[in-house]
Design a protein around this motif. Sequence first.
Motif, PDB file in Angstrom:
ATOM      1  N   SER A 294       0.747  -1.224   0.021  1.00 50.64           N
ATOM      2  CA  SER A 294      -0.025   0.078  -0.048  1.00 50.64           C
ATOM      3  C   SER A 294       0.735   1.196  -0.031  1.00 50.64           C
ATOM      4  CB  SER A 294      -0.748  -0.008   1.102  1.00 50.64           C
ATOM      5  OG  SER A 294      -0.186  -0.078   2.422  1.00 50.64           O
ATOM      6  N   ASP A 295       1.964   1.249   0.707  1.00 51.70           N
ATOM      7  CA  ASP A 295       2.971   2.344   0.626  1.00 51.70           C
ATOM      8  C   ASP A 295       3.332   2.841  -0.725  1.00 51.70           C
ATOM      9  OD1 ASP A 295       2.231   2.647   3.417  1.00 51.70           O
ATOM     10  OD2 ASP A 295       4.323   1.772   3.971  1.00 51.70           O
ATOM     11  N   ALA A 296       3.883   1.657  -1.385  1.00 52.38           N
ATOM     12  CA  ALA A 296       4.424   1.915  -2.768  1.00 52.38           C
ATOM     13  C   ALA A 296       3.418   2.449  -3.579  1.00 52.38           C
ATOM     14  CB  ALA A 296       4.941   0.542  -3.328  1.00 52.38           C
ATOM     15  N   LEU A 297       2.203   1.893  -3.445  1.00 56.24           N
ATOM     16  CA  LEU A 297       1.030   2.247  -4.332  1.00 56.24           C
ATOM     17  C   LEU A 297       0.621   3.922  -4.119  1.00 56.24           C
ATOM     18  CD1 LEU A 297      -1.419  -0.760  -4.352  1.00 56.24           C
ATOM     19  CD2 LEU A 297      -0.333   0.181  -6.214  1.00 56.24           C
ATOM     20  N   GLN A 298       0.850   4.288  -2.861  1.00 58.02           N
ATOM     21  CA  GLN A 298       0.502   5.633  -2.592  1.00 58.02           C
ATOM     22  C   GLN A 298       1.572   6.398  -3.246  1.00 58.02           C
ATOM     23  OE1 GLN A 298      -0.215   6.360   1.652  1.00 58.02           O
ATOM     24  NE2 GLN A 298       0.390   8.674   1.392  1.00 58.02           N
ATOM     25  N   LEU A 299       2.807   6.103  -3.147  1.00 57.34           N
ATOM     26  CA  LEU A 299       3.892   6.794  -3.899  1.00 57.34           C
ATOM     27  C   LEU A 299       3.770   6.845  -5.074  1.00 57.34           C
ATOM     28  CD1 LEU A 299       7.201   5.473  -1.916  1.00 57.34           C
ATOM     29  CD2 LEU A 299       6.099   7.515  -1.611  1.00 57.34           C
ATOM     30  N   GLU A 300       3.297   5.677  -5.896  1.00 58.94           N
ATOM     31  CA  GLU A 300       3.319   5.759  -7.560  1.00 58.94           C
ATOM     32  C   GLU A 300       2.136   6.674  -7.849  1.00 58.94           C
ATOM     33  OE1 GLU A 300       2.300   2.338 -10.736  1.00 58.94           O
ATOM     34  OE2 GLU A 300       1.401   2.105  -8.744  1.00 58.94           O
ATOM     35  N   ARG A 301       1.063   6.963  -6.961  1.00 62.87           N
ATOM     36  CA  ARG A 301      -0.113   7.785  -7.305  1.00 62.87           C
ATOM     37  C   ARG A 301       0.414   9.417  -7.250  1.00 62.87           C
ATOM     38  NH1 ARG A 301      -3.023   4.167  -4.285  1.00 62.87           N
ATOM     39  NH2 ARG A 301      -2.995   5.236  -2.277  1.00 62.87           N
ATOM     40  N   ALA A 302       1.198   9.642  -6.272  1.00 63.51           N
ATOM     41  CA  ALA A 302       2.234  10.948  -5.939  1.00 63.51           C
ATOM     42  C   ALA A 302       2.971  11.341  -6.837  1.00 63.51           C
ATOM     43  CB  ALA A 302       2.414  10.794  -4.393  1.00 63.51           C
ATOM     44  N   MET A 303       3.614  10.611  -7.489  1.00 69.87           N
ATOM     45  CA  MET A 303       4.841  11.130  -8.551  1.00 69.87           C
ATOM     46  C   MET A 303       4.131  11.350  -9.935  1.00 69.87           C
ATOM     47  SD  MET A 303       6.350   7.214  -9.573  1.00 69.87           S
ATOM     48  CE  MET A 303       5.821   6.599 -11.155  1.00 69.87           C
ATOM     49  N   SER A 304       4.757  12.404 -10.541  1.00 66.29           N
ATOM     50  CA  SER A 304       4.481  12.954 -11.725  1.00 66.29           C
ATOM     51  C   SER A 304       4.718  12.174 -12.832  1.00 66.29           C
ATOM     52  CB  SER A 304       4.648  14.355 -11.614  1.00 66.29           C
ATOM     53  OG  SER A 304       6.181  14.536 -11.693  1.00 66.29           O
ATOM     54  N   CYS A 305       5.623  11.361 -13.048  1.00 67.34           N
ATOM     55  CA  CYS A 305       6.105  10.652 -14.027  1.00 67.34           C
ATOM     56  C   CYS A 305       5.045   9.615 -14.317  1.00 67.34           C
ATOM     57  CB  CYS A 305       7.725  10.210 -14.087  1.00 67.34           C
ATOM     58  SG  CYS A 305       8.765  11.302 -14.001  1.00 67.34           S
ATOM     59  N   ARG A 306       4.768   9.214 -15.487  1.00 66.51           N
ATOM     60  CA  ARG A 306       3.870   7.942 -15.811  1.00 66.51           C
ATOM     61  C   ARG A 306       4.504   6.903 -16.497  1.00 66.51           C
ATOM     62  NH1 ARG A 306       2.156   9.248 -11.789  1.00 66.51           N
ATOM     63  NH2 ARG A 306       0.312  10.138 -11.217  1.00 66.51           N
ATOM     64  N   GLY A 307       4.018   6.092 -17.048  1.00 64.40           N
ATOM     65  CA  GLY A 307       4.570   4.974 -17.974  1.00 64.40           C
ATOM     66  C   GLY A 307       5.504   4.264 -17.227  1.00 64.40           C
TER      67      GLY A 307
END
Length: 241
Positions: A53-66
């Motif tokens: 869940s922590d890693a998923l939260q970080l993924e949502r917060a970062m601006s780079c995609r792909g």
Amino acid sequence: MNCVFVTGTDTDAGKTLVSSALLERLGEGGLRTLAFKPVAAGAVKTAVGMRNSDALQLERAMSCRGVSYEQINPVCLEAPVAPHLAAVTEGKKLAVEGLHGDYLRLCEHDHDVILIEGAGGWLVPLNDEETLADFATKVNAHVVLVVNMKLGCLNHALLTAADIQRRGLKLVGWVANQAQLTTMALAEENQAWLTKYFAREHGAPLLASIPFQQTADALRVASYLPASQALISVLQGNTDF
């Protein structure tokens, strides 16, 4: 500055909340941000694999995609215990060199800043010889320390800062986080003492004082941080903002 490592005085100090808030604030300034959670212990099985869940939260917060989840969190362990013990249970071996390779592959994506979130406290073991602090040293990261404001935090904060300094790394700032509902006795006095100490001994300013959050909301917590350009400056090692 393109690599910031967020550590905490202990488990559940608020690293993920602060890391996500930092990513949100940096993104507001137009920076291309990547998150890296090299090791996560405590995950659930999903249709697409193990997810933390922590890693998923970080993924949502970062601006780079792909960027794939596996690049953000290359080692995802099921048991919510010390990572080196969880790894043994799953027949895996953690090592700085392997994590460094994962980090370099993530760096191939266009970015301005990579924010790395540690696991547990600063010296959490990876194996019998190495700790996650050795990885932070390997990538020569600037460090942000999240202090869980509770009884014992002064000792935990000073010991962590001392080892960061011993390794030749720069503590660029710290965050006072009220991670539990009950406020410690003399909380303001403890925070004031740490503010003076970190400024004097490390040139590390207080980035934010975060009250208890009933529901974790990175965008709301980001509002406690300096504005984007000021935050970028301090993460680069400048003490004025």
